[in-house]
Structure formats: structure tokens, C-alpha cells
Design a protein around this motif. Sequence first.
Motif, PDB file in Angstrom:
ATOM      1  N   ASN A   1     -25.737  -6.842 -43.534  1.00 55.12           N
ATOM      2  CA  ASN A   1     -24.511  -6.306 -42.946  1.00 55.12           C
ATOM      3  C   ASN A   1     -24.724  -5.916 -41.485  1.00 55.12           C
ATOM      4  O   ASN A   1     -23.823  -6.048 -40.653  1.00 55.12           O
ATOM      5  CB  ASN A   1     -24.030  -5.092 -43.739  1.00 55.12           C
ATOM      6  CG  ASN A   1     -23.281  -5.486 -44.998  1.00 55.12           C
ATOM      7  OD1 ASN A   1     -23.220  -6.660 -45.354  1.00 55.12           O
ATOM      8  ND2 ASN A   1     -22.720  -4.516 -45.684  1.00 55.12           N
ATOM      9  N   PHE A   2     -25.910  -5.434 -41.184  1.00 54.10           N
ATOM     10  CA  PHE A   2     -26.217  -5.057 -39.805  1.00 54.10           C
ATOM     11  C   PHE A   2     -26.332  -6.288 -38.906  1.00 54.10           C
ATOM     12  O   PHE A   2     -25.844  -6.292 -37.769  1.00 54.10           O
ATOM     13  CB  PHE A   2     -27.518  -4.257 -39.755  1.00 54.10           C
ATOM     14  CG  PHE A   2     -27.970  -3.912 -38.363  1.00 54.10           C
ATOM     15  CD1 PHE A   2     -27.344  -2.903 -37.644  1.00 54.10           C
ATOM     16  CD2 PHE A   2     -29.014  -4.602 -37.765  1.00 54.10           C
ATOM     17  CE1 PHE A   2     -27.751  -2.592 -36.355  1.00 54.10           C
ATOM     18  CE2 PHE A   2     -29.426  -4.302 -36.480  1.00 54.10           C
ATOM     19  CZ  PHE A   2     -28.791  -3.291 -35.772  1.00 54.10           C
ATOM     20  N   MET A   3     -26.942  -7.345 -39.434  1.00 57.83           N
ATOM     21  CA  MET A   3     -27.195  -8.538 -38.627  1.00 57.83           C
ATOM     22  C   MET A   3     -25.987  -9.470 -38.552  1.00 57.83           C
ATOM     23  O   MET A   3     -25.821 -10.203 -37.579  1.00 57.83           O
ATOM     24  CB  MET A   3     -28.392  -9.308 -39.195  1.00 57.83           C
ATOM     25  CG  MET A   3     -29.713  -8.575 -39.103  1.00 57.83           C
ATOM     26  SD  MET A   3     -30.234  -8.250 -37.405  1.00 57.83           S
ATOM     27  CE  MET A   3     -30.481  -9.915 -36.799  1.00 57.83           C
ATOM     28  N   GLY A   4     -25.139  -9.456 -39.580  1.00 62.37           N
ATOM     29  CA  GLY A   4     -24.020 -10.393 -39.602  1.00 62.37           C
ATOM     30  C   GLY A   4     -24.473 -11.775 -40.044  1.00 62.37           C
ATOM     31  O   GLY A   4     -25.505 -11.932 -40.696  1.00 62.37           O
ATOM     32  N   LEU A   5     -23.713 -12.791 -39.676  1.00 66.68           N
ATOM     33  CA  LEU A   5     -24.090 -14.158 -40.027  1.00 66.68           C
ATOM     34  C   LEU A   5     -25.295 -14.602 -39.196  1.00 66.68           C
ATOM     35  O   LEU A   5     -25.385 -14.274 -38.011  1.00 66.68           O
ATOM     36  CB  LEU A   5     -22.920 -15.118 -39.787  1.00 66.68           C
ATOM     37  CG  LEU A   5     -21.720 -14.982 -40.729  1.00 66.68           C
ATOM     38  CD1 LEU A   5     -20.586 -15.889 -40.261  1.00 66.68           C
ATOM     39  CD2 LEU A   5     -22.106 -15.315 -42.158  1.00 66.68           C
ATOM     40  N   PRO A   6     -26.230 -15.338 -39.795  1.00 68.89           N
ATOM     41  CA  PRO A   6     -27.391 -15.814 -39.032  1.00 68.89           C
ATOM     42  C   PRO A   6     -26.978 -16.748 -37.897  1.00 68.89           C
ATOM     43  O   PRO A   6     -26.055 -17.546 -38.039  1.00 68.89           O
ATOM     44  CB  PRO A   6     -28.220 -16.568 -40.086  1.00 68.89           C
ATOM     45  CG  PRO A   6     -27.756 -16.054 -41.400  1.00 68.89           C
ATOM     46  CD  PRO A   6     -26.307 -15.715 -41.222  1.00 68.89           C
ATOM     47  N   VAL A   7     -27.657 -16.620 -36.779  1.00 61.07           N
ATOM     48  CA  VAL A   7     -27.422 -17.508 -35.637  1.00 61.07           C
ATOM     49  C   VAL A   7     -28.269 -18.762 -35.828  1.00 61.07           C
ATOM     50  O   VAL A   7     -29.495 -18.681 -35.942  1.00 61.07           O
ATOM     51  CB  VAL A   7     -27.787 -16.812 -34.311  1.00 61.07           C
ATOM     52  CG1 VAL A   7     -27.635 -17.781 -33.136  1.00 61.07           C
ATOM     53  CG2 VAL A   7     -26.915 -15.583 -34.099  1.00 61.07           C
ATOM     54  N   LEU A   8     -27.614 -19.916 -35.868  1.00 60.26           N
ATOM     55  CA  LEU A   8     -28.322 -21.175 -36.099  1.00 60.26           C
ATOM     56  C   LEU A   8     -28.822 -21.792 -34.795  1.00 60.26           C
ATOM     57  O   LEU A   8     -29.884 -22.416 -34.772  1.00 60.26           O
ATOM     58  CB  LEU A   8     -27.410 -22.170 -36.820  1.00 60.26           C
ATOM     59  CG  LEU A   8     -26.726 -21.673 -38.104  1.00 60.26           C
ATOM     60  CD1 LEU A   8     -25.944 -22.803 -38.741  1.00 60.26           C
ATOM     61  CD2 LEU A   8     -27.745 -21.112 -39.082  1.00 60.26           C
ATOM     62  N   PHE A   9     -28.045 -21.652 -33.736  1.00 62.28           N
ATOM     63  CA  PHE A   9     -28.444 -22.229 -32.453  1.00 62.28           C
ATOM     64  C   PHE A   9     -27.756 -21.472 -31.327  1.00 62.28           C
ATOM     65  O   PHE A   9     -26.811 -20.705 -31.548  1.00 62.28           O
ATOM     66  CB  PHE A   9     -28.076 -23.715 -32.379  1.00 62.28           C
ATOM     67  CG  PHE A   9     -26.598 -23.970 -32.338  1.00 62.28           C
ATOM     68  CD1 PHE A   9     -25.934 -24.114 -31.126  1.00 62.28           C
ATOM     69  CD2 PHE A   9     -25.861 -24.053 -33.514  1.00 62.28           C
ATOM     70  CE1 PHE A   9     -24.566 -24.334 -31.082  1.00 62.28           C
ATOM     71  CE2 PHE A   9     -24.491 -24.276 -33.481  1.00 62.28           C
ATOM     72  CZ  PHE A   9     -23.845 -24.416 -32.257  1.00 62.28           C
ATOM     73  N   SER A  10     -28.251 -21.692 -30.131  1.00 70.42           N
ATOM     74  CA  SER A  10     -27.651 -21.093 -28.938  1.00 70.42           C
ATOM     75  C   SER A  10     -27.753 -22.095 -27.794  1.00 70.42           C
ATOM     76  O   SER A  10     -28.802 -22.711 -27.593  1.00 70.42           O
ATOM     77  CB  SER A  10     -28.368 -19.790 -28.566  1.00 70.42           C
ATOM     78  OG  SER A  10     -27.890 -19.295 -27.331  1.00 70.42           O
ATOM     79  N   ARG A  11     -26.667 -22.259 -27.082  1.00 71.35           N
ATOM     80  CA  ARG A  11     -26.678 -23.181 -25.950  1.00 71.35           C
ATOM     81  C   ARG A  11     -27.542 -22.653 -24.809  1.00 71.35           C
ATOM     82  O   ARG A  11     -27.988 -23.417 -23.955  1.00 71.35           O
ATOM     83  CB  ARG A  11     -25.245 -23.405 -25.454  1.00 71.35           C
ATOM     84  CG  ARG A  11     -24.349 -24.099 -26.474  1.00 71.35           C
ATOM     85  CD  ARG A  11     -22.934 -24.236 -25.947  1.00 71.35           C
ATOM     86  NE  ARG A  11     -22.061 -24.886 -26.918  1.00 71.35           N
ATOM     87  CZ  ARG A  11     -20.756 -25.081 -26.737  1.00 71.35           C
ATOM     88  NH1 ARG A  11     -20.184 -24.666 -25.608  1.00 71.35           N
ATOM     89  NH2 ARG A  11     -20.038 -25.674 -27.670  1.00 71.35           N
ATOM     90  N   ARG A  12     -27.776 -21.354 -24.822  1.00 68.77           N
ATOM     91  CA  ARG A  12     -28.533 -20.742 -23.730  1.00 68.77           C
ATOM     92  C   ARG A  12     -30.024 -21.014 -23.842  1.00 68.77           C
ATOM     93  O   ARG A  12     -30.716 -21.112 -22.831  1.00 68.77           O
ATOM     94  CB  ARG A  12     -28.288 -19.233 -23.719  1.00 68.77           C
ATOM     95  CG  ARG A  12     -26.844 -18.850 -23.474  1.00 68.77           C
ATOM     96  CD  ARG A  12     -26.618 -17.375 -23.731  1.00 68.77           C
ATOM     97  NE  ARG A  12     -27.481 -16.545 -22.916  1.00 68.77           N
ATOM     98  CZ  ARG A  12     -27.544 -15.221 -23.027  1.00 68.77           C
ATOM     99  NH1 ARG A  12     -26.798 -14.598 -23.926  1.00 68.77           N
ATOM    100  NH2 ARG A  12     -28.344 -14.526 -22.254  1.00 68.77           N
ATOM    101  N   ASN A  13     -30.516 -21.132 -25.077  1.00 68.54           N
ATOM    102  CA  ASN A  13     -31.965 -21.265 -25.240  1.00 68.54           C
ATOM    103  C   ASN A  13     -32.274 -22.004 -26.545  1.00 68.54           C
ATOM    104  O   ASN A  13     -31.798 -21.613 -27.615  1.00 68.54           O
ATOM    105  CB  ASN A  13     -32.614 -19.875 -25.249  1.00 68.54           C
ATOM    106  CG  ASN A  13     -34.098 -19.939 -24.961  1.00 68.54           C
ATOM    107  OD1 ASN A  13     -34.828 -20.702 -25.589  1.00 68.54           O
ATOM    108  ND2 ASN A  13     -34.554 -19.135 -24.008  1.00 68.54           N
ATOM    109  N   GLY A  14     -33.077 -23.060 -26.435  1.00 69.78           N
ATOM    110  CA  GLY A  14     -33.441 -23.836 -27.614  1.00 69.78           C
ATOM    111  C   GLY A  14     -34.395 -23.116 -28.539  1.00 69.78           C
ATOM    112  O   GLY A  14     -34.576 -23.525 -29.698  1.00 69.78           O
TER     113      GLY A  14
END
Length: 311
Positions: free
Chosen positions: A255-268
Motif C-alpha cells: 500500500n505504501f509503494m503502490g503499483l510496481p514501476v516496470l520501466f522509466s523513460r528517464r533511466n533504463g
Amino acid sequence: MEEEVVSKGTAVVACTAMTLSYVAILYAPTLILRLPRPPSFNSFMIRRFVCAAISSIVSLLICALILPIRRKEASVLLGVYGIQVDHIWQAVVFPVFLTSLMYAGSLVLKSLVLVESWRDNVNHSEGVSLECIKIIIQKLIASIVSVTSNVLAWRNFVVAPLTEELVFRACMIPLLLCGGFKPYTVIYLCPIFFSLAHLNHLMEFYSKQNYSLVKTSMVVGLQLGYTVIFGSYASFLFIRTGHLIAPLAAHMFCNFMGLPVLFSRRNGMVSIAFVAGMVGFLSLLFPMTRPDLYNYRSNNCKCWHGYCSWS
């Protein structure tokens, strides 16, 4: 427990009733008791906290009456519900670490943002200074105070995880296992009840957020999918460890983290971290949830949650 077992039908009906009551009681003060609407949002949420607590207590009592427990002693009942103190640090640390591996991408992204913020503060202060450190500490304290005084934070990180784990794990899993369902079946069945308890969000999003029906269905559908996945994982933790605090700690962390981040355009690095974290999670899932890590007696016994058959 006695040799008598609960029938599958009774277990399913009881779980369904607990699911419906968990949701229905949230609306009982206004729709059934005809109480006036709370004057503020905080009052509204506190009323819901009380309703959720009442529903959880009633579910615990009903579960205690249905389960064929020989001795109705507090220690026995608490053990059935997975509330125990032995190996408690393992039940907190190991599941949280395991869960954090799924959020490796999120943690890397948050770390990158934190580093950038630190650099900005250093640049504005023309280097690291006591004043810079003081400002950062003040911001940290202010954010902590803000969270602890936020009623939504209490809902997301305390009340919702605690009451949901009590009802949907501590009560339902013993009932389903005692009803003759196999552990793997329970892992997939219990989350269905868990996700159904979130269907009320469909009405709330549609009526209060002014979303279109299609957008509401997409948002709630995504949420239901996530709750099914997490519910399976939480049920797995409860069955494997026999500790309620294991899925509870994981629930709070998610609940604290939310949905997992799969990718980011800012950094591979975020995507690489996510993949590496998932590989680590899958590799350590069974080793880090070995029943003998969480219980003194886990060999050659017929326990209610069936972890003996998993070793």
C-alpha cells in the motif's frame, strides 16, 4: 482440532457472508441506521474505521464458532488466526524483503529522485553544509508528521491492511482449509472474496469521481486484478508461515509503494532493476517462506493450515 471438519459449502457460505458484511457495514450507518452524514471527511473516515473494526471482530467470533476447535482458549484461537509471537521478526523481515524485490524498479526510481533532490539542495547551498542537512531533516520530519496526521494514510497503511488481513486471511483461510480445500485451491479461491470486497469502488468511482462507465470499469478492473494477485500472494504467505503478520507487513508495504514501476523513460536502470528483482523474488519465494523458518513444530504434524505438505 477435532476430527470433525467444516463442510465445503459451509466454509464458502461463511466466507461469502463475511465478504458481504465487510462491505455492507461501511454503508450501514447512513443507509440502515439513518444516521446523519458526518460533518467532515475525517469524521466520515473514522466512522468507516469503526465499521470495519466491528465487521472484523464479528468475523473472528463467527469463525471461532464454526471451526471445530476443541479448546476455546485465547491462545488456541489466536494461533488459528496466525497471531503468535514466536519467530515474529522473521515473519516481518523476510516477507517484507521478499515483497520489496518486486518493487526493485520502484525503489531504484525513488532513489534516483532522492539523489537528484539532494544534488539540487547541494547546488543551491553551494555545497554540503549544516544548513543544507538541516533543511533536509526538517522536510523529512514535516513529511512524517503530515503522514501521521492524514486520515487517508491511517486507512491505507493501518486500518485497511489490518482489518482485511483479519477477515480475508485469518478467518477465511482456516475455514476453507478446514472445509477440505487444498492449500493451492485456497490460494486462488480466497483472493476472489478479497477482490469482491473491492467492487464497491465501482459505485464510488462512478458516482463521486464523475468518471465515465468505461473509465470506471477500466480503473476498477485494474484494481481488482491487482487485488487478486496480491490476495494470492498474501494467502500464500499466511499458509506458508502460519503468521498473520507476514501478509499484514507485506500488505502495508504494498500500500505504501503502490503499483510496481516496470520501466522509466528517464533511466533504463529501472527496468533492469525490475527484471532482476522479479528473478530474485521467484528464486527466493519458496526458500524464504519455508515453514520451519517461522514455526518450531513443522515436521510430521497435521496442522490446520497444511504447511506440512509443502515442505
